[in-house]
Design an enzyme around this catalytic site. Structure first.
Site, PDB file in Angstrom:
ATOM      1  N   TYR A 116       0.943  -1.076  -0.090  1.00  0.00           N
ATOM      2  CA  TYR A 116       0.228  -0.101   0.024  1.00  0.00           C
ATOM      3  C   TYR A 116       0.740   1.265  -0.177  1.00  0.00           C
ATOM      4  CZ  TYR A 116      -3.852  -3.028   1.250  1.00  0.00           C
ATOM      5  OH  TYR A 116      -4.755  -3.872   1.183  1.00  0.00           O
ATOM      6  N   HIS A 148      -4.200  -2.519  -8.054  1.00  0.00           N
ATOM      7  CA  HIS A 148      -5.155  -3.362  -7.622  1.00  0.00           C
ATOM      8  C   HIS A 148      -6.479  -2.279  -7.247  1.00  0.00           C
ATOM      9  CE1 HIS A 148      -8.071  -5.738  -5.001  1.00  0.00           C
ATOM     10  NE2 HIS A 148      -7.818  -6.331  -5.814  1.00  0.00           N
ATOM     11  N   HIS A 149      -6.230  -1.417  -6.539  1.00  0.00           N
ATOM     12  CA  HIS A 149      -7.114  -0.309  -6.174  1.00  0.00           C
ATOM     13  C   HIS A 149      -6.784   0.951  -5.729  1.00  0.00           C
ATOM     14  CE1 HIS A 149      -7.418  -2.285  -1.986  1.00  0.00           C
ATOM     15  NE2 HIS A 149      -7.076  -0.744  -1.714  1.00  0.00           N
ATOM     16  N   HIS A 220      -2.956   0.383  -3.904  1.00  0.00           N
ATOM     17  CA  HIS A 220      -2.683  -0.898  -3.516  1.00  0.00           C
ATOM     18  C   HIS A 220      -2.181  -1.770  -4.716  1.00  0.00           C
ATOM     19  CE1 HIS A 220      -4.384  -5.292  -2.472  1.00  0.00           C
ATOM     20  NE2 HIS A 220      -2.959  -5.448  -2.672  1.00  0.00           N
ATOM     21  N   HIS A 302     -16.045  -4.786  -3.240  1.00  0.00           N
ATOM     22  CA  HIS A 302     -14.872  -4.894  -3.303  1.00  0.00           C
ATOM     23  C   HIS A 302     -14.518  -5.968  -2.568  1.00  0.00           C
ATOM     24  CE1 HIS A 302     -10.662  -3.907  -3.648  1.00  0.00           C
ATOM     25  NE2 HIS A 302     -10.277  -3.829  -2.383  1.00  0.00           N
ATOM     26  N   HIS A 304     -11.068  -9.488  -2.633  1.00  0.00           N
ATOM     27  CA  HIS A 304      -9.913  -9.868  -3.111  1.00  0.00           C
ATOM     28  C   HIS A 304      -9.868 -11.382  -3.915  1.00  0.00           C
ATOM     29  CE1 HIS A 304      -7.254  -6.640  -1.140  1.00  0.00           C
ATOM     30  NE2 HIS A 304      -8.563  -6.257  -1.278  1.00  0.00           N
TER      31      HIS A 304
END
Length: 369
Positions: A116, A148-149, A220, A302, A304
């Site tokens: 992160y 990823h986000h 991320h 959201h 994973h």
């Protein structure tokens, strides 16, 4: 024609023909077919179409189907995740509108699974109220699976420009104290999503004393192959207008916070976790400031890699309402906003339950979420 396939991948003509051709067109480069069917056909050979993600599988051969059946498609095949029932966005032309970019500058992505990265930015001074009408992801070419986000947080207005000079790994003991002032999420984007367009009567407010002056962008990075030497310059583009819209937009986060207390055992075909946004929480959050409630116009679900389905449940006066949003066919690589067909009101004293379904059948160790 309406065909279906069995477990041996053999195509068979469906005795119940539920697909109806509207028109067809062919030229030297394209074949276009338009067709319709009922969402629920009551045919065991058909899959119901819902608001969940749909995996569309396509294949073709350059010759028409002969009497002996279909020709093998070879490499002319592919898949795409779509939401067939996601309502069309009312696209307002933004070509002539001003914008500003919040992008990382040569961030070295560590050779580890999850990172992160946090960077502080200052919103360009507007001196008067404006509304952000659209946010677009700016993902560095080739890094589509790495980023990823992205979350955007509003920070304290008492900071000074010295906080802009450095980025740092988030949630790290040595990260700057200024990062701790950034608690309110004002925008979120996740892998596979496109730009987010606010409805015509709503915008994200910038330019007033109460609006964000400093923001923290959290990216991320997902690097499961531990690739070394990656340098990233991804971020967000915010398009704005001086034409003020009727309502200001905000973000409410609901679900399970990332913590060591949230873990999933291995070898589980289905494991459900629930995040509760309790009536006491919503009473405190909305009671004084928004007694008439807030209006939800879009939801971003959201999760994973272990995620298989997400359901956003809504309770009012102890009675469950229609699901706020759901995806029973969650695709990790296709996380896009669901625009609600009709706005939903959440009132002080309501309950929200985020129900996350996971599968860890292929894992031998605990999954820490």
């Amino acid at each position: 024609q309406d065909y279906f396939t069995d477990e041996n991948r053999v195509l068979k003509k469906d005795p119940q023909q539920d697909y109806h051709l509207e028109y067809a067109m062919e030229n030297s480069t394209h074949t276009i077919l338009a067709f319709n069917r009922e969402l629920h056909t009551c045919d065991t050979n058909d899959k119901s179409i819902t608001e969940s993600t749909v995996r569309v599988i396509w294949a073709y051969h350059h010759k028409d189907m002969g009497e002996a059946g279909q020709n093998y498609h070879g490499s002319n095949r592919g898949t795409k995740s779509l939401r067939l029932l996601n309502p069309e966005k009312e696209e307002v032309s933004s070509a002539s509108l001003p914008y500003f970019d919040l992008t990382n500058k040569d961030v070295p992505v560590p050779d580890k699974d999850t990172t992160y990265w946090c960077q502080m930015f200052k919103i360009p001074v507007q001196h008067e109220k404006h509304h952000v009408t659209k946010v677009e992801p700016l993902i560095q070419k080739g890094h589509e699976n790495l980023v990823h986000h992205i979350l955007l947080y509003q920070c304290s207005s008492n900071l000074n420009d010295s906080v802009l000079d450095y980025g740092h790994e988030c949630y790290h003991p040595n990260m700057p104290d200024s990062f701790l002032t950034c608690e309110t999420v004002i925008f979120a984007w996740a892998i596979g999503g496109e730009g987010f367009t606010y409805p015509p009567h709503v915008g994200l407010s910038i330019g007033t004393a109460a609006d964000p002056q400093f923001v923290l962008m959290e990216v991320h990075y997902d690097n499961p192959s531990y690739t070394e030497g990656l340098i990233d310059n991804s971020g967000l583009r915010l398009i704005y207008t001086p034409v003020i819209r009727k309502y200001d937009a905000g973000v409410i986060e609901a679900g399970l916070w990332v913590s060591l207390f949230h873990n999933i055992p291995p070898g589980m075909p289905e494991f459900v976790s629930e995040g509760h946004c309790t009536l006491e929480c919503l009473e405190e959050a909305l009671g004084a400031e928004r007694p008439a409630g807030i209006h939800v116009f879009a939801v971003l679900l959201h999760a994973h890699l272990a995620g298989r389905a997400i359901r956003m449940r809504h309770f009012h006066n102890g009675e469950e309402q229609k699901l706020l949003a759901y995806d029973d066919e969650f695709d990790f690589n296709f996380q896009e906003f669901q625009y609600l067909k009709e706005e939903r009101t959440i009132l002080p004293g309501d309950n929200l339950i985020t129900e996350c379904h996971y599968s860890t059948v292929d894992r031998i160790r605990m999954t820490w979420v």
